[in-house]
Design a protein around this motif. Structure first.
Motif, PDB file in Angstrom:
ATOM      1  N   SER A   1       0.836  -1.212   0.000  1.00  0.00           N
ATOM      2  CA  SER A   1       0.000   0.000   0.000  1.00  0.00           C
ATOM      3  C   SER A   1       0.866   1.257   0.000  1.00  0.00           C
ATOM      4  O   SER A   1       1.356   1.672   1.043  1.00  0.00           O
ATOM      5  N   GLY A   2       1.018   1.864  -1.160  1.00  0.00           N
ATOM      6  CA  GLY A   2       1.893   3.030  -1.261  1.00  0.00           C
ATOM      7  C   GLY A   2       1.210   4.351  -1.000  1.00  0.00           C
ATOM      8  O   GLY A   2       1.875   5.371  -0.827  1.00  0.00           O
ATOM      9  N   GLY A   3      -0.122   4.354  -0.965  1.00  0.00           N
ATOM     10  CA  GLY A   3      -0.804   5.622  -0.779  1.00  0.00           C
ATOM     11  C   GLY A   3      -2.196   5.473  -0.210  1.00  0.00           C
ATOM     12  O   GLY A   3      -2.825   4.413  -0.317  1.00  0.00           O
ATOM     13  N   VAL A   4      -2.660   6.532   0.420  1.00  0.00           N
ATOM     14  CA  VAL A   4      -4.061   6.674   0.824  1.00  0.00           C
ATOM     15  C   VAL A   4      -4.487   8.022   0.241  1.00  0.00           C
ATOM     16  O   VAL A   4      -4.064   9.076   0.711  1.00  0.00           O
ATOM     17  N   ILE A   5      -5.287   7.975  -0.804  1.00  0.00           N
ATOM     18  CA  ILE A   5      -5.642   9.169  -1.551  1.00  0.00           C
ATOM     19  C   ILE A   5      -7.122   9.480  -1.338  1.00  0.00           C
ATOM     20  O   ILE A   5      -7.988   8.659  -1.656  1.00  0.00           O
ATOM     21  N   ALA A   6      -7.408  10.660  -0.788  1.00  0.00           N
ATOM     22  CA  ALA A   6      -8.769  11.075  -0.471  1.00  0.00           C
ATOM     23  C   ALA A   6      -9.251  12.089  -1.509  1.00  0.00           C
ATOM     24  O   ALA A   6      -8.601  13.108  -1.733  1.00  0.00           O
ATOM     25  N   PHE A   7     -10.387  11.810  -2.123  1.00  0.00           N
ATOM     26  CA  PHE A   7     -10.911  12.682  -3.165  1.00  0.00           C
ATOM     27  C   PHE A   7     -12.221  13.336  -2.740  1.00  0.00           C
ATOM     28  O   PHE A   7     -13.014  12.752  -1.987  1.00  0.00           O
ATOM     29  N   ASN A   8     -12.443  14.542  -3.272  1.00  0.00           N
ATOM     30  CA  ASN A   8     -13.693  15.236  -2.988  1.00  0.00           C
ATOM     31  C   ASN A   8     -14.783  14.769  -3.947  1.00  0.00           C
ATOM     32  O   ASN A   8     -14.558  13.912  -4.816  1.00  0.00           O
ATOM     33  N   GLU A   9     -15.965  15.352  -3.810  1.00  0.00           N
ATOM     34  CA  GLU A   9     -17.106  14.916  -4.613  1.00  0.00           C
ATOM     35  C   GLU A   9     -16.877  15.147  -6.105  1.00  0.00           C
ATOM     36  O   GLU A   9     -17.245  14.313  -6.943  1.00  0.00           O
ATOM     37  N   LYS A  10     -16.274  16.270  -6.455  1.00  0.00           N
ATOM     38  CA  LYS A  10     -16.031  16.555  -7.868  1.00  0.00           C
ATOM     39  C   LYS A  10     -15.126  15.512  -8.496  1.00  0.00           C
ATOM     40  O   LYS A  10     -15.392  15.018  -9.604  1.00  0.00           O
ATOM     41  N   GLU A  11     -14.040  15.150  -7.817  1.00  0.00           N
ATOM     42  CA  GLU A  11     -13.093  14.172  -8.356  1.00  0.00           C
ATOM     43  C   GLU A  11     -13.634  12.747  -8.295  1.00  0.00           C
ATOM     44  O   GLU A  11     -13.083  11.850  -8.955  1.00  0.00           O
ATOM     45  N   SER A  12     -14.671  12.534  -7.521  1.00  0.00           N
ATOM     46  CA  SER A  12     -15.228  11.184  -7.355  1.00  0.00           C
ATOM     47  C   SER A  12     -16.443  10.943  -8.237  1.00  0.00           C
ATOM     48  O   SER A  12     -17.065   9.884  -8.161  1.00  0.00           O
ATOM     49  N   ARG A  13     -16.785  11.916  -9.049  1.00  0.00           N
ATOM     50  CA  ARG A  13     -17.985  11.817  -9.868  1.00  0.00           C
ATOM     51  C   ARG A  13     -17.910  10.613 -10.810  1.00  0.00           C
ATOM     52  O   ARG A  13     -16.888  10.370 -11.454  1.00  0.00           O
ATOM     53  N   ILE A  14     -18.994   9.860 -10.890  1.00  0.00           N
ATOM     54  CA  ILE A  14     -19.084   8.699 -11.771  1.00  0.00           C
ATOM     55  C   ILE A  14     -19.953   9.083 -12.964  1.00  0.00           C
ATOM     56  O   ILE A  14     -21.118   9.455 -12.803  1.00  0.00           O
ATOM     57  N   TYR A  15     -19.396   8.983 -14.144  1.00  0.00           N
ATOM     58  CA  TYR A  15     -20.125   9.338 -15.353  1.00  0.00           C
ATOM     59  C   TYR A  15     -20.912   8.142 -15.880  1.00  0.00           C
ATOM     60  O   TYR A  15     -20.452   6.995 -15.812  1.00  0.00           O
ATOM     61  N   GLU A  16     -22.065   8.412 -16.428  1.00  0.00           N
ATOM     62  CA  GLU A  16     -22.873   7.359 -17.043  1.00  0.00           C
ATOM     63  C   GLU A  16     -22.250   6.964 -18.378  1.00  0.00           C
ATOM     64  O   GLU A  16     -22.049   7.808 -19.261  1.00  0.00           O
TER      65      GLU A  16
END
Length: 436
Positions: free
Chosen positions: A339-354
């Motif tokens: 495990s090289g990283g723990v990366i936390a993203f906000n809502e904009k970066e986590s958006r799932i496109y259809e």
């Protein structure tokens, strides 16, 4: 087979923590250490509930075949040996006493020959720390069957955000040098190429200074493209060689070793401390205080985020890097050896496109480092009849997919190409052996 460079995807590097020296995280109250955090067979517990352990104490021996032992990452008491709730196999829970006392039996190591060297490396519990987590001793065992004249030391660290390998090249270059001396001594290799992306000028300068008097070591500056650190890509861009499908890298006289794995190996020979912790880059658009933390294996992600701090718009957490890492459903899942990283993203970066229908633009093929055709894989998986599907997937060489994510990253239709590729590879594995 290949034209020019293998990699064509330009990603935001986001190496925000490259200048931040790792700091040890305050010990968590308990760690959860899985027995299957490496490729191959799980480790076998050798402790029982109630046992007192130290940092570096053996808690599980290597299983049969390809496997490695596991060691305690904290000092304290074994409180549970039970099924691992986040994956296969068992896990050992250890309650920390907060002292982080090293096992008094730890000592430096030496070896008389290659076999003894491989046994020492196996005892260290070190695996590939670039993500694959393949036991290091197993990789180096190729030297028993083939002459390995060249080692590629992978310092590319092409995943966005992650900077743990960068810090190894800046802070532990003496261990990299010692590791190379061990490979010279026991494997007899004469050429070492350390591949580093051009976006790490300080690391490049540091290693050039360290190895300025060693003609057998070349510092190879690589273009900053993703996935520059992938095995096939690094091999081609650093040496011009191509690994043919169905062959082993050792047949070319080459092996690849992650730069931090190499440093950890040298440290084990010098101090006797096995692989019990690693540098974890904590970053992302929802991370309040990006930093590099030295975390004991088994530390919960929730605890790491608590120490680094998160913003109110936290929406997704990935363990590893954003391209090849895993989105977590439960933040109590622990970090493991790879495990090289723990990366936390906000809502904009986590958006799932259809996803929309494929427009056959060919961008996925152009972006693939190996020029595979993800569209063909998807079409095959939609076909009826296992025989036809299997033949197409084999002909299209789906098993070569590295799951690097380049195809999904460039797809304008937002198709779940990586997930489809993984499903196709799994289908081939499940159906190939019985039919053979």
């Amino acid at each position: 087979m290949f034209k020019q460079k293998l990699s064509r995807v330009h990603l935001p590097h986001n190496k925000n923590t490259a200048a931040m020296a790792p700091v040890a995280i305050e010990p968590v109250k308990e760690v959860l250490i899985p027995m299957s955090m490496h490729s191959g067979n799980p480790s076998v517990p050798v402790v029982k509930v109630g046992d007192h352990v130290y940092v570096g104490t053996l808690i599980a021996e290597a299983g049969e075949g390809t496997s490695v032992p596991c060691h305690s990452s904290v000092s304290g008491t074994v409180t549970k040996i039970d099924a691992y709730p986040f994956g296969r196999g068992d896990a050992i829970t250890i309650e920390s006493d907060g002292k982080m006392e090293a096992d008094p039996s730890l000592h430096a190591h030496d070896a008389a020959d290659l076999d003894e060297f491989l046994n020492v490396v196996k005892d260290s519990g070190i695996v590939g720390l670039g993500g694959a987590a393949y036991p290091l001793w197993g990789k180096l065992s190729a030297a028993k069957k083939a002459k390995i004249d060249t080692f590629l030391v992978n310092g590319a660290e092409c995943e966005p955000y992650l900077t743990g390998d960068t810090r190894t090249m800046l802070d532990d270059a003496h261990y990299i040098k010692s590791g190379i001396e061990l490979l010279k001594k026991y494997i007899g290799s004469t050429r070492f190429v350390i591949g580093i992306e051009a976006n790490k000028p300080e690391a490049i300068a540091n290693l050039k200074e360290v190895f300025k008097d060693d003609s057998q070591v070349e510092i190879k500056v690589l273009e900053s493209l993703y996935p520059q650190g992938a095995k096939q890509v690094l091999l081609y861009n650093a040496t011009g060689k191509v690994q043919a499908p169905g062959t082993r890298l050792a047949e070319l006289g080459v092996l690849i070793i992650n730069v931090t794995s190499l440093a950890k190996m040298a440290k084990y020979f010098e101090t006797g401390m096995p692989l019990v912790d690693r540098v974890v880059t904590v970053d992302g658009t929802a991370c309040a205080n990006p930093q590099n933390l030295i975390c004991p294996v088994g530390t919960p992600v929730s605890y790491i985020l608590e120490k680094a701090g998160t913003k109110e718009d936290l929406a997704k957490v990935i363990i590893g890097g954003p391209m090849m890492g895993k989105a977590l459903a439960d933040l109590n899942e622990p970090i493991v050896k790879a495990s090289g990283g723990v990366i936390a993203f906000n809502e904009k970066e986590s958006r799932i496109y259809e996803p929309t229908p494929c427009i056959h633009c060919g961008k996925c093929v152009d972006a693939c480092p190996l020029r595979l055709n993800p569209t063909a894989f998807a079409k095959a998986m939609d076909l009826d009849g296992d025989e036809v599907r299997l033949e197409i997937l084999k002909a299209e060489q789906v098993s070569l997919c590295m799951q690097c994510g380049c195809c999904s990253y460039v797809c304008p239709a937002h198709r779940p190409l990586v997930q489809t590729n993984v499903a196709a590879m799994s289908f081939v594995r499940k159906n190939r052996a019985p039919r053979a």
